[in-house]
Motif scaffolding. Structure first.
Motif, PDB file in Angstrom:
ATOM      1  N   PRO A 154      24.989 -12.594 -26.171  1.00 21.65           N
ATOM      2  CA  PRO A 154      23.963 -12.544 -25.122  1.00 21.65           C
ATOM      3  C   PRO A 154      23.941 -11.203 -24.393  1.00 21.65           C
ATOM      4  O   PRO A 154      24.991 -10.595 -24.148  1.00 21.65           O
ATOM      5  CB  PRO A 154      24.376 -13.683 -24.182  1.00 21.65           C
ATOM      6  N   HIS A 155      22.742 -10.743 -24.049  1.00 22.87           N
ATOM      7  CA  HIS A 155      22.563  -9.479 -23.331  1.00 22.87           C
ATOM      8  C   HIS A 155      22.822  -9.700 -21.838  1.00 22.87           C
ATOM      9  O   HIS A 155      21.899  -9.967 -21.062  1.00 22.87           O
ATOM     10  CB  HIS A 155      21.148  -8.945 -23.541  1.00 22.87           C
ATOM     11  N   THR A 156      24.082  -9.565 -21.438  1.00 21.50           N
ATOM     12  CA  THR A 156      24.440  -9.769 -20.031  1.00 21.50           C
ATOM     13  C   THR A 156      25.158  -8.573 -19.423  1.00 21.50           C
ATOM     14  O   THR A 156      25.575  -8.644 -18.264  1.00 21.50           O
ATOM     15  CB  THR A 156      25.354 -11.007 -19.888  1.00 21.50           C
ATOM     16  N   GLY A 157      25.299  -7.480 -20.176  1.00 21.85           N
ATOM     17  CA  GLY A 157      26.039  -6.331 -19.660  1.00 21.85           C
ATOM     18  C   GLY A 157      25.493  -5.812 -18.344  1.00 21.85           C
ATOM     19  O   GLY A 157      26.260  -5.398 -17.460  1.00 21.85           O
ATOM     20  N   ILE A 213      15.485 -14.126 -15.751  1.00 26.03           N
ATOM     21  CA  ILE A 213      16.328 -13.398 -16.704  1.00 26.03           C
ATOM     22  C   ILE A 213      16.123 -14.032 -18.076  1.00 26.03           C
ATOM     23  O   ILE A 213      16.424 -15.208 -18.293  1.00 26.03           O
ATOM     24  CB  ILE A 213      17.810 -13.450 -16.294  1.00 26.03           C
ATOM     25  N   ALA A 214      15.572 -13.247 -18.998  1.00 19.95           N
ATOM     26  CA  ALA A 214      15.265 -13.743 -20.349  1.00 19.95           C
ATOM     27  C   ALA A 214      15.578 -12.646 -21.366  1.00 19.95           C
ATOM     28  O   ALA A 214      14.786 -12.378 -22.268  1.00 19.95           O
ATOM     29  CB  ALA A 214      13.804 -14.171 -20.433  1.00 19.95           C
ATOM     30  N   THR A 215      16.739 -12.033 -21.203  1.00 22.79           N
ATOM     31  CA  THR A 215      17.093 -10.866 -22.019  1.00 22.79           C
ATOM     32  C   THR A 215      17.613 -11.211 -23.408  1.00 22.79           C
ATOM     33  O   THR A 215      17.882 -10.313 -24.206  1.00 22.79           O
ATOM     34  CB  THR A 215      18.140 -10.005 -21.289  1.00 22.79           C
ATOM     35  N   GLY A 216      17.759 -12.494 -23.712  1.00 21.70           N
ATOM     36  CA  GLY A 216      18.104 -12.886 -25.072  1.00 21.70           C
ATOM     37  C   GLY A 216      19.494 -12.461 -25.494  1.00 21.70           C
ATOM     38  O   GLY A 216      20.415 -12.336 -24.678  1.00 21.70           O
ATOM     39  N   PRO A 235      18.933 -19.411  -5.454  1.00 20.69           N
ATOM     40  CA  PRO A 235      17.607 -20.012  -5.225  1.00 20.69           C
ATOM     41  C   PRO A 235      16.441 -19.149  -5.708  1.00 20.69           C
ATOM     42  O   PRO A 235      15.327 -19.660  -5.847  1.00 20.69           O
ATOM     43  CB  PRO A 235      17.563 -20.166  -3.701  1.00 20.69           C
ATOM     44  N   ARG A 236      16.679 -17.856  -5.961  1.00 23.91           N
ATOM     45  CA  ARG A 236      15.583 -16.966  -6.338  1.00 23.91           C
ATOM     46  C   ARG A 236      15.691 -16.437  -7.767  1.00 23.91           C
ATOM     47  O   ARG A 236      14.882 -15.614  -8.169  1.00 23.91           O
ATOM     48  CB  ARG A 236      15.514 -15.775  -5.378  1.00 23.91           C
ATOM     49  N   ILE A 237      16.709 -16.866  -8.491  1.00 29.14           N
ATOM     50  CA  ILE A 237      16.922 -16.337  -9.841  1.00 29.14           C
ATOM     51  C   ILE A 237      17.025 -17.496 -10.827  1.00 29.14           C
ATOM     52  O   ILE A 237      17.868 -18.391 -10.662  1.00 29.14           O
ATOM     53  CB  ILE A 237      18.202 -15.479  -9.926  1.00 29.14           C
ATOM     54  N   VAL A 238      16.167 -17.481 -11.836  1.00 28.89           N
ATOM     55  CA  VAL A 238      16.213 -18.470 -12.909  1.00 28.89           C
ATOM     56  C   VAL A 238      16.372 -17.736 -14.234  1.00 28.89           C
ATOM     57  O   VAL A 238      16.254 -16.517 -14.310  1.00 28.89           O
ATOM     58  CB  VAL A 238      14.938 -19.347 -12.923  1.00 28.89           C
ATOM     59  N   ALA A 239      16.645 -18.482 -15.290  1.00 25.65           N
ATOM     60  CA  ALA A 239      16.858 -17.853 -16.595  1.00 25.65           C
ATOM     61  C   ALA A 239      16.418 -18.806 -17.696  1.00 25.65           C
ATOM     62  O   ALA A 239      16.372 -20.030 -17.512  1.00 25.65           O
ATOM     63  CB  ALA A 239      18.330 -17.479 -16.778  1.00 25.65           C
ATOM     64  N   ALA A 240      16.122 -18.220 -18.855  1.00 28.78           N
ATOM     65  CA  ALA A 240      15.673 -19.024 -19.997  1.00 28.78           C
ATOM     66  C   ALA A 240      15.975 -18.284 -21.292  1.00 28.78           C
ATOM     67  O   ALA A 240      16.042 -17.058 -21.332  1.00 28.78           O
ATOM     68  CB  ALA A 240      14.173 -19.314 -19.901  1.00 28.78           C
ATOM     69  N   GLY A 241      16.150 -19.087 -22.357  1.00 22.27           N
ATOM     70  CA  GLY A 241      16.300 -18.512 -23.685  1.00 22.27           C
ATOM     71  C   GLY A 241      17.731 -18.276 -24.115  1.00 22.27           C
ATOM     72  O   GLY A 241      18.679 -18.860 -23.565  1.00 22.27           O
ATOM     73  N   ASP A 242      17.902 -17.391 -25.101  1.00 22.22           N
ATOM     74  CA  ASP A 242      19.187 -17.201 -25.759  1.00 22.22           C
ATOM     75  C   ASP A 242      20.279 -16.670 -24.845  1.00 22.22           C
ATOM     76  O   ASP A 242      21.463 -16.766 -25.176  1.00 22.22           O
ATOM     77  CB  ASP A 242      19.032 -16.224 -26.935  1.00 22.22           C
ATOM     78  N   VAL A 243      19.916 -16.098 -23.711  1.00 21.97           N
ATOM     79  CA  VAL A 243      20.923 -15.530 -22.813  1.00 21.97           C
ATOM     80  C   VAL A 243      21.678 -16.604 -22.045  1.00 21.97           C
ATOM     81  O   VAL A 243      22.750 -16.353 -21.499  1.00 21.97           O
ATOM     82  CB  VAL A 243      20.255 -14.532 -21.831  1.00 21.97           C
ATOM     83  N   THR A 244      21.149 -17.827 -22.002  1.00 22.72           N
ATOM     84  CA  THR A 244      21.689 -18.845 -21.104  1.00 22.72           C
ATOM     85  C   THR A 244      22.743 -19.736 -21.749  1.00 22.72           C
ATOM     86  O   THR A 244      22.769 -19.948 -22.954  1.00 22.72           O
ATOM     87  CB  THR A 244      20.564 -19.760 -20.572  1.00 22.72           C
ATOM     88  N   ARG A 245      23.602 -20.297 -20.876  1.00 22.47           N
ATOM     89  CA  ARG A 245      24.467 -21.434 -21.225  1.00 22.47           C
ATOM     90  C   ARG A 245      24.321 -22.440 -20.102  1.00 22.47           C
ATOM     91  O   ARG A 245      24.438 -22.091 -18.929  1.00 22.47           O
ATOM     92  CB  ARG A 245      25.928 -21.007 -21.398  1.00 22.47           C
ATOM     93  N   ARG A 304      27.471 -15.872 -12.532  1.00 19.37           N
ATOM     94  CA  ARG A 304      28.544 -16.347 -13.409  1.00 19.37           C
ATOM     95  C   ARG A 304      28.214 -16.054 -14.869  1.00 19.37           C
ATOM     96  O   ARG A 304      27.190 -16.513 -15.385  1.00 19.37           O
ATOM     97  CB  ARG A 304      28.760 -17.847 -13.215  1.00 19.37           C
ATOM     98  N   LEU A 305      29.098 -15.304 -15.520  1.00 16.08           N
ATOM     99  CA  LEU A 305      28.943 -14.957 -16.923  1.00 16.08           C
ATOM    100  C   LEU A 305      30.082 -15.590 -17.706  1.00 16.08           C
ATOM    101  O   LEU A 305      31.251 -15.388 -17.393  1.00 16.08           O
ATOM    102  CB  LEU A 305      28.951 -13.434 -17.108  1.00 16.08           C
ATOM    103  N   ASP A 306      29.734 -16.363 -18.716  1.00 13.69           N
ATOM    104  CA  ASP A 306      30.717 -17.029 -19.568  1.00 13.69           C
ATOM    105  C   ASP A 306      30.103 -17.160 -20.952  1.00 13.69           C
ATOM    106  O   ASP A 306      29.463 -18.153 -21.271  1.00 13.69           O
ATOM    107  CB  ASP A 306      31.078 -18.396 -18.990  1.00 13.69           C
ATOM    108  N   ARG A 307      30.252 -16.103 -21.763  1.00 17.35           N
ATOM    109  CA  ARG A 307      29.611 -16.037 -23.088  1.00 17.35           C
ATOM    110  C   ARG A 307      28.091 -16.222 -22.977  1.00 17.35           C
ATOM    111  O   ARG A 307      27.453 -16.787 -23.849  1.00 17.35           O
ATOM    112  CB  ARG A 307      30.222 -17.054 -24.039  1.00 17.35           C
ATOM    113  N   GLY A 308      27.562 -15.731 -21.898  1.00 17.79           N
ATOM    114  CA  GLY A 308      26.155 -15.853 -21.575  1.00 17.79           C
ATOM    115  C   GLY A 308      26.012 -15.988 -20.072  1.00 17.79           C
ATOM    116  O   GLY A 308      27.002 -15.966 -19.332  1.00 17.79           O
ATOM    117  N   LEU A 309      24.786 -16.125 -19.597  1.00 12.16           N
ATOM    118  CA  LEU A 309      24.536 -16.365 -18.183  1.00 12.16           C
ATOM    119  C   LEU A 309      24.522 -17.870 -17.954  1.00 12.16           C
ATOM    120  O   LEU A 309      23.711 -18.589 -18.541  1.00 12.16           O
ATOM    121  CB  LEU A 309      23.196 -15.753 -17.772  1.00 12.16           C
TER     122      LEU A 309
END
Length: 401
Positions: A242-245, A106-109, A275-285, A253-258
């Protein structure tokens, strides 16, 4: 499952998304990778959008990050993800297409924070995408403008400097005592404010936008319910969301980001990493040893470095890589080159070691509980290397404990 051949879907044709794809290939992944992007472009560089892009006639080609052909991707641009089904391991797109995956990135920024009231038909802008910056550039290139920029962060300050250099009349309004006050503290913020004043920008501190006026085109704005500012162009630089809609019913878990763990794994609402989902960039906290809470870093370097961690964690789920970056960012205002490392925003005190407006030099160290957590320099790039080394050494010590 052989992770080197699994199907990977990357949602977000961003700097983070592209670099995750590149890192996966560098780590030996041979399976199919699908890159999905909401915008109709291949990944491009965003920092120039508030700076040199506004003064040029450049298009997407000049901003493109890389030739993606060598990575062997399935590229789906102009396609928006609308639903994630972690149990089924599928991503559904707006057009109804369903993408199965074995591993998901997930890198939706993030998008520009919107103004919560109706806008005039023309003249009001944000800067987050290529389309945003192109529309603003079109306005800035037609005639001398009276520009109001609302927001005192880096994007607002960069755009103010660029607009002033183009010869426009610029008012910069922000909620604090000086631009960037929350991010870099009092002395450094006053340095930035003086740069703006010297360049002829009118600055309005402690200002909140309360109304925009005009029908076909914006004509003025009201600040603090009483102060009227004439403007035929307004830039809203109010921060990012963050684009988490599309993840609302995903169980993540969503808290002002992923929210991710220290290994870039997406956290479930039950408190366990997926275990199968990672994320990077502006979408993350994510957690960080130098932060008091979850951290969001909207920096170029974070998108690149967190992407590498996400790729390694996805390919080695039983030996995930920890992400403890020495954050870094840079900006240029009126020819002054700012460099920062660490987390100045996390400090409870700051030591100004040099503040020379005449030679336009600045050196500030930031501490929390007496421990260095960040540094900022202006036209003193050589000093930033020492700060970076000190911060890296401290993080290495944390890792060994």
């Amino acid at each position: 499952m052989n992770t080197q051949s699994m199907r990977v879907v990357i949602v977000g044709a961003s700097l983070a998304g592209l670099n995750t794809a590149r890192a996966l290939r560098d780590e030996g992944h041979t399976g199919p990778i699908t890159l999905v992007g909401e915008e109709p472009y291949s990944p491009y560089d965003r920092p120039p959008l508030s700076k040199e892009f506004l003064t040029s006639d450049a298009g997407h080609d000049s901003l493109a990050l890389a030739d993606t052909g060598a990575l062997g991707l399935t590229e789906l641009y102009g396609r928006r993800a609308v639903h994630l089904g972690p149990r089924e391991r599928t991503v559904r797109l707006e057009d109804g297409q369903v993408l199965p995956y074995d591993g998901l990135v997930i890198a939706t920024g993030a998008g520009a924070r919107s103004w919560p009231a109706p806008l005039p038909a023309a003249g009001v802008h944000t800067i987050r995408t290529l389309a945003d910056a192109t529309a603003l550039r079109r306005d800035l290139g037609t005639a001398r403008r009276r520009i109001l920029i609302v927001g005192g962060g880096f994007i607002g300050s960069e755009a103010a400097a660029t607009a002033r250099e183009l010869g426009h009349d610029v008012v910069l309004a922000y909620p604090g005592p000086a631009p960037l006050h929350r991010a870099i503290a009092e002395d450094a913020a006053s340095f930035v404010a003086e740069l703006h004043r010297t360049a002829g920008v009118s600055i309005v501190p402690f200002a909140t936008l309360t109304a925009l006026h005009g029908q076909q085109r914006v004509t003025s704005a009201t600040l603090n319910a009483t102060h009227q500012v004439s403007a035929d162009t307004v830039l809203l630089a109010l921060g990012a969301t963050p684009h988490t809609g599309w993840l609302t019913h995903s169980g993540l878990r969503l808290d002002r980001g992923l929210v991710t763990d220290a290994h870039a794994r997406a956290m479930r609402t039950d408190g366990r990493p997926h275990p199968r989902i990672v994320a990077a960039g502006d979408v993350t906290r994510f957690p960080h040893p130098h932060a008091t809470g979850l951290l969001n870093l909207g920096h170029w370097s974070n998108a690149v470095e967190q992407a590498r961690t996400a790729a390694r964690t996805l390919l080695s789920p039983h030996a995930p890589t920890a992400y403890r970056p020495v954050a870094s960012f840079w900006s240029t205002l009126y020819g002054v080159r700012f460099r920062a490392v660490g987390l100045p925003r996390e400090a409870d005190s700051a030591e100004t070691r040099e503040h020379d407006m005449e030679r336009r030099r600045l050196d500030v160290a930031y501490y929390r509980d007496g421990r260095l957590v960040g540094a900022l320099t202006a036209n003193r790039a050589a000093r930033i290397t020492q700060y970076r080394e000190q911060l890296a050494e401290d993080l290495a010590t944390v890792a060994r404990v």
